[in-house]
Design an enzyme around this catalytic site. Structure first.
Site, PDB file in Angstrom:
ATOM      1  N   ASP A   3      -1.891   4.987  -6.129  1.00  0.00           N
ATOM      2  CA  ASP A   3      -2.124   4.202  -4.916  1.00  0.00           C
ATOM      3  C   ASP A   3      -2.225   2.718  -5.231  1.00  0.00           C
ATOM      4  O   ASP A   3      -3.227   2.250  -5.768  1.00  0.00           O
ATOM      5  CB  ASP A   3      -3.409   4.696  -4.247  1.00  0.00           C
ATOM      6  CG  ASP A   3      -3.707   3.957  -2.946  1.00  0.00           C
ATOM      7  OD1 ASP A   3      -2.813   3.240  -2.452  1.00  0.00           O
ATOM      8  OD2 ASP A   3      -4.826   4.102  -2.430  1.00  0.00           O
TER       9      ASP A   3
ATOM     10  N   ASP B 297       0.839  -1.203   0.000  1.00  0.00           N
ATOM     11  CA  ASP B 297       0.000   0.000   0.000  1.00  0.00           C
ATOM     12  C   ASP B 297       0.874   1.253   0.000  1.00  0.00           C
ATOM     13  O   ASP B 297       1.539   1.543   1.000  1.00  0.00           O
ATOM     14  CB  ASP B 297      -0.916  -0.010   1.223  1.00  0.00           C
ATOM     15  CG  ASP B 297      -1.875   1.171   1.235  1.00  0.00           C
ATOM     16  OD1 ASP B 297      -2.021   1.833   0.189  1.00  0.00           O
ATOM     17  OD2 ASP B 297      -2.481   1.429   2.290  1.00  0.00           O
TER      18      ASP B 297
END
Length: 531
Positions: free
Chosen positions: A330, A121
């Protein structure tokens, strides 16, 4: 030893014709002075940060300065390794809907070392794993149809584990600390609804590998901060990152930050996502000289995430007006989101260029879907993001294929775009496919070059067993694979955090020069840290 100061700037101006003339004066304020402490306390909402502020000329004062000097020297002397990757190999893998469409890799921590299958992440900082669980996701192999159980971390079982105290620089909850020696607790809330991880912070050993020829064994051990995640909520109890999450953000507590400050690698990392759901990760990698790049954008003068400025969207040969936006890059978001006005213009133009019958499959979140078959594949318009200086990024696979439930045959596909609730877009994993993406934090830019991920060195282990793909060369899992017997999956996941809803910075174009001078003069006073 270098002494640290803050510089307080004052500004005066005069207007000659249409030009501004400035003069500056400055006053040096020591980094640990009472005045600097008062300023930083006001920036911290009035909460005094005494544990970070040593008494002037005390042993703690000199220790902090020496530690800062050492970190700076390590950065100046260059990195020890060109790149590092997990002990069990650089390969990453997505397991589809059962694990929230995110990419995972094995990470080893502790002594003796234990392996964890962690999600990757880029929009969060903390590296956490399930630990001495009060409330964690199921970890048995049968629950997820895996070939082995997932792990639980226990600090008491690792000889190299030690708790982080409230006095540590990276403890972010000093108001909750009753004493400097108290263990530091953490809570991280994520953008997905009611999704969080909480527990305490510990320091332990992380195991990595290097392909550098000068490394005798290739194995690298280094201390990092780990979140002992005792309680998870929301998506983390329903198949998303059940065995932990590796935060790769800008924060000082992230693993890339730790490795760069230790002088092990350059302050950068790369990720590669292939269309067969495999990928790679390399920490310290700055890419190749021929890659394209675009700068990261700051929030109020600070770099807190991997945001880039998209100038426009192109569908086919049509580059659309008024489709510029700020986007988060992301890896913790599975699919791509656009601001509502940009989404409307892009999808309408895509639909106009599609020569296929439209339909809406049940249970899918996308609006623009089209009938197709293996024998009748319509031509799909090329989707391109345009950045500053006419830099282009061609999206390799903007669609999501849809399969018949019984036969497993291709039945259609959807444009995998969704409208965002905010005025900020998100470039998710589906738009990253087919590229080696370089998050160059040292030079504050995003780089990319085409890659099938197999052309990169660094181990070949594939984590666990992924369902085989049939039909198209690169389909995502068919409907019966998405919810296989025994699976416990929800809708596609968004595991990353969203930043506050900052207003975009507006250019001061068309402002008369005298008004611009006044605007500059009315800016509040500020401190600059002189390093």
């Amino acid at each position: 030893m270098a002494t640290r100061f803050f510089v307080s700037l004052s500004l005066a101006f005069s207007l000659i014709g249409n030009a501004c003339s400035y003069s500056f004066s400055s006053r040096l304020i020591h980094r640990f002075s009472d005045e600097a402490k008062a300023f930083m306390t006001s920036r911290n909402g009035g909460v005094e940060i005494s544990h970070e502020w040593p008494r002037f000329r005390s042993m703690d004062h000199y220790r902090m300065l020496a530690r800062s000097d050492l970190e700076r020297q390590k950065m100046k002397l260059g990195a020890k390794y060109s790149a590092l990757f997990p002990l069990e190999g650089s390969e990453t893998m997505s397991f589809g809907n059962d694990f929230g469409w995110l990419h995972y890799t094995w990470i080893d921590i502790g002594t003796p070392n234990v392996s964890f299958l962690v999600a990757l992440d880029t929009e969060s900082d903390l590296f956490w794993v399930p630990c001495d669980c009060i409330q964690c996701a199921p970890l048995s192999a049968n629950y997820y149809s895996l070939d082995r159980d997932l792990s639980v971390y226990s600090p008491s079982e690792s000889r190299t584990s030690k708790p982080l105290s409230c006095s540590h620089d990276l403890c972010a909850h000093p108001p909750n600390c009753k004493s400097p020696d108290q263990p530091c607790v953490y809570t991280v809330n994520y953008f997905s609804e009611n999704t969080s991880s909480s527990g305490m912070l510990v320091e332990d050993t992380l195991y990595l590998m290097s392909n550098d020829t000068h490394a005798s064994s290739g194995a690298v051990q280094t201390p990092v901060i780990i979140g002992c995640g005792r309680k998870q909520t929301g998506g983390y109890l329903d198949g998303i990152a059940p065995d932990g999450l590796l935060g790769l953000g800008f924060g000082d507590i992230s693993v890339p930050s730790f490795l760069a400050k230790a002088g092990l690698v350059r302050n950068s990392f790369s990720m590669c996502f292939n269309e067969d759901d495999s990928g790679r990760i390399f920490i310290g990698d700055q890419g190749i000289s021929t890659q394209q790049s675009t700068p990261f954008l700051a929030w109020e003068g600070k770099y807190v995430d991997y945001s880039v400025g998209v100038d426009s969207f192109c569908i086919g040969t049509a580059c659309l007006k008024h489709t510029g936006f700020r986007a988060l890059v992301d890896s913790g978001t599975s699919f791509t989101f656009l601001p509502a006005d940009v989404y409307e213009r892009v999808t309408v133009e895509f639909d106009r260029q599609m020569n296929a019958s439209s339909f809406i499959p049940d249970g899918y979140p996308w609006e623009y879907c089209y009938k197709a078959s293996s024998l009748n594949l319509p031509e799909i318009p090329v989707v391109t993001l345009m950045f500053a200086e006419n830099i282009s990024y061609v999206v390799r696979n903007p669609i999501f294929p849809y399969f018949k439930k019984m036969q497993g045959e291709l039945d259609g596909f959807c444009l995998a775009l969704q409208s965002a609730a905010e005025d900020i877009g998100t470039i998710g994993q589906n738009f990253m496919m087919g590229y080696r993406l370089v998050f160059d934090r040292e030079n504050l830019k995003l780089g990319w070059s085409p890659s099938n991920c197999r052309d990169l060195d660094g181990g070949t282990r594939v984590p666990l067993t992924a369902p085989p793909h049939e039909g198209l060369q690169n389909p995502l899992p068919a409907s019966e694979q998405q919810n296989s017997p025994g699976s416990h999956a929800g809708s596609p996941a968004v595991a990353g955090r969203m930043p506050p809803n900052h207003a975009a910075a507006l250019p001061l174009t068309g402002v008369p020069s005298w008004q611009f001078c006044l605007l500059r003069l009315l800016l509040p006073s500020f401190f600059i840290a002189v390093l």
